[in-house]
Scaffold this motif. Structure first.
Motif, PDB file in Angstrom:
ATOM      1  N   UNK A 100       0.551   9.537  -3.379  1.00  0.00           N
ATOM      2  CA  UNK A 100       1.290   8.464  -2.708  1.00  0.00           C
ATOM      3  C   UNK A 100       2.622   8.331  -3.420  1.00  0.00           C
ATOM      4  N   UNK A 101       3.682   8.783  -2.778  1.00  0.00           N
ATOM      5  CA  UNK A 101       4.996   8.775  -3.421  1.00  0.00           C
ATOM      6  C   UNK A 101       5.403   7.361  -3.811  1.00  0.00           C
ATOM      7  N   UNK A 102       5.916   7.246  -5.019  1.00  0.00           N
ATOM      8  CA  UNK A 102       6.295   5.933  -5.536  1.00  0.00           C
ATOM      9  C   UNK A 102       7.348   5.269  -4.661  1.00  0.00           C
ATOM     10  N   UNK A 103       8.224   6.080  -4.068  1.00  0.00           N
ATOM     11  CA  UNK A 103       9.285   5.530  -3.223  1.00  0.00           C
ATOM     12  C   UNK A 103       8.769   5.018  -1.880  1.00  0.00           C
ATOM     13  N   UNK A 104       7.508   5.278  -1.572  1.00  0.00           N
ATOM     14  CA  UNK A 104       6.934   4.860  -0.295  1.00  0.00           C
ATOM     15  C   UNK A 104       5.871   3.772  -0.473  1.00  0.00           C
ATOM     16  N   UNK A 105       6.004   2.984  -1.504  1.00  0.00           N
ATOM     17  CA  UNK A 105       4.989   1.956  -1.762  1.00  0.00           C
ATOM     18  C   UNK A 105       5.488   0.549  -1.482  1.00  0.00           C
ATOM     19  N   UNK A 106       6.573   0.154  -2.115  1.00  0.00           N
ATOM     20  CA  UNK A 106       7.018  -1.223  -1.993  1.00  0.00           C
ATOM     21  C   UNK A 106       6.019  -2.163  -2.643  1.00  0.00           C
ATOM     22  N   UNK A 107       5.937  -3.373  -2.123  1.00  0.00           N
ATOM     23  CA  UNK A 107       4.981  -4.350  -2.662  1.00  0.00           C
ATOM     24  C   UNK A 107       3.603  -4.150  -2.034  1.00  0.00           C
ATOM     25  N   UNK A 108       2.594  -4.742  -2.630  1.00  0.00           N
ATOM     26  CA  UNK A 108       1.226  -4.757  -2.083  1.00  0.00           C
ATOM     27  C   UNK A 108       0.699  -3.352  -1.783  1.00  0.00           C
ATOM     28  N   UNK A 109       0.982  -2.428  -2.693  1.00  0.00           N
ATOM     29  CA  UNK A 109       0.472  -1.054  -2.567  1.00  0.00           C
ATOM     30  C   UNK A 109      -0.790  -0.951  -3.417  1.00  0.00           C
ATOM     31  N   UNK A 110      -1.952  -0.869  -2.767  1.00  0.00           N
ATOM     32  CA  UNK A 110      -3.217  -1.003  -3.481  1.00  0.00           C
ATOM     33  C   UNK A 110      -4.102   0.219  -3.253  1.00  0.00           C
ATOM     34  N   UNK A 111      -4.702   0.693  -4.336  1.00  0.00           N
ATOM     35  CA  UNK A 111      -5.617   1.825  -4.297  1.00  0.00           C
ATOM     36  C   UNK A 111      -6.931   1.407  -4.940  1.00  0.00           C
ATOM     37  N   UNK A 112      -8.044   1.635  -4.232  1.00  0.00           N
ATOM     38  CA  UNK A 112      -9.336   1.249  -4.790  1.00  0.00           C
ATOM     39  C   UNK A 112     -10.493   1.712  -3.928  1.00  0.00           C
ATOM     40  N   UNK A 113     -11.516   0.886  -3.845  1.00  0.00           N
ATOM     41  CA  UNK A 113     -12.698   1.204  -3.043  1.00  0.00           C
ATOM     42  C   UNK A 113     -13.086  -0.009  -2.208  1.00  0.00           C
TER      43      UNK A 113
END
Length: 266
Positions: A100-113
């Motif tokens: 997930x490119x850092x430049x395509x995250x912005x706020x509320x970028x969450x990774x989990x289960x």
């Protein structure tokens, strides 16, 4: 070899040398032996069903590519959108790679289960993975851990410093132990969440708000709760003793069978 192997396992397995330039290096911890073996295991072949996002369980603002390995978010405003993996797990230890490119995250970028009950779309900008009782997530822009709609400590370390998370993150799910952790820059950062529901199917999941974001998933490998095979333990320990150069770099004069063991060739 048996005595050497026992001593290495007693010490927690061979230690890796992390790149000094990584900001995550000071937070790395020695992985449990089962995880150390998995991290030393070649990835499974492409096309594994676990290497896909779900075509069914996702926000209407997200679209999964035909192969299932990439999800894209539409350029819409005032919406938070999530997707989970096509295949989850209720047992075993598993590793997924998320790009997930850092430049395509912005706020509320969450990774989990998530479990089956995770919210997949909401109006406005908010955390979805970790926003309810059925999901657990790491917010990449703030480093905060989220569960049940509440922000927890910063991970790793728990301090005030926010680290820049690179494009590639490994998701480590131990369904038997009920834990979730992450690997960044080849550094295992330890357990982020524990007490995940045992016996419940857990899916890799992401939520985002960035228009045009593209997020790729790949299943790397997994194992049951059984003890790792002696061959895998031996390979791990020998590689640890040799260091990062490995048998190719050191040009060892060893039998071809041993070379195949160390290099995972057949």
């Amino acid at each position: 070899m048996g005595l050497t192997l026992c001593c290495l396992l007693k010490d927690g397995g061979p230690k890796k040398h992390y790149k000094s330039q990584s900001a995550f290096g000071p937070f790395s911890v020695a992985p449990p032996i089962r995880l150390a073996v998995l991290l030393d295991t070649p990835p499974v072949a492409p096309g594994n069903p676990r290497s896909q996002w779900s075509h069914t369980y996702l926000s209407p603002n997200l679209k999964v590519c035909p192969s299932g390995g990439r999800v894209s978010r539409a350029r819409v405003e005032q919406s938070s959108d999530a997707v989970r993996g096509a295949v989850g797990t209720a047992t075993g230890l598993h590793i997924w790679e998320v790009m997930w490119e850092e430049q395509q995250r912005g706020s509320h970028a969450v990774l989990g289960v998530s479990t089956h009950k995770c919210t997949l779309q909401s109006s406005g900008y908010t955390v979805l993975i970790g926003g309810d009782s059925g999901s657990w997530g790491w917010e990449l822009s703030t480093n905060q851990l989220w569960h049940d709609g509440r922000a927890g400590r910063r991970y790793p370390g728990g301090g005030a410093r926010v680290l820049s998370v690179p494009d590639r993150v490994l998701l480590v799910v131990d369904a038997d132990a009920g834990t979730l952790g992450y690997v960044v820059d080849d550094c295992y950062l330890g357990v982020a969440f524990q007490d995940l529901p045992k016996g419940a199917e857990l899916f890799p999941a992401v939520s985002c708000v960035w228009g045009g974001a593209q997020i790729c998933i790949r299943y790397l490998c997994g194992m049951t709760r059984d003890a790792p095979a002696l061959e895998a333990l031996s390979r791990l320990c020998v590689r640890g003793v040799l260091g990062g150069a490995g048998p190719r770099g050191l040009m060892l004069s060893v039998p071809s069978a041993l070379q195949r063991l160390l290099l995972d060739t057949h």
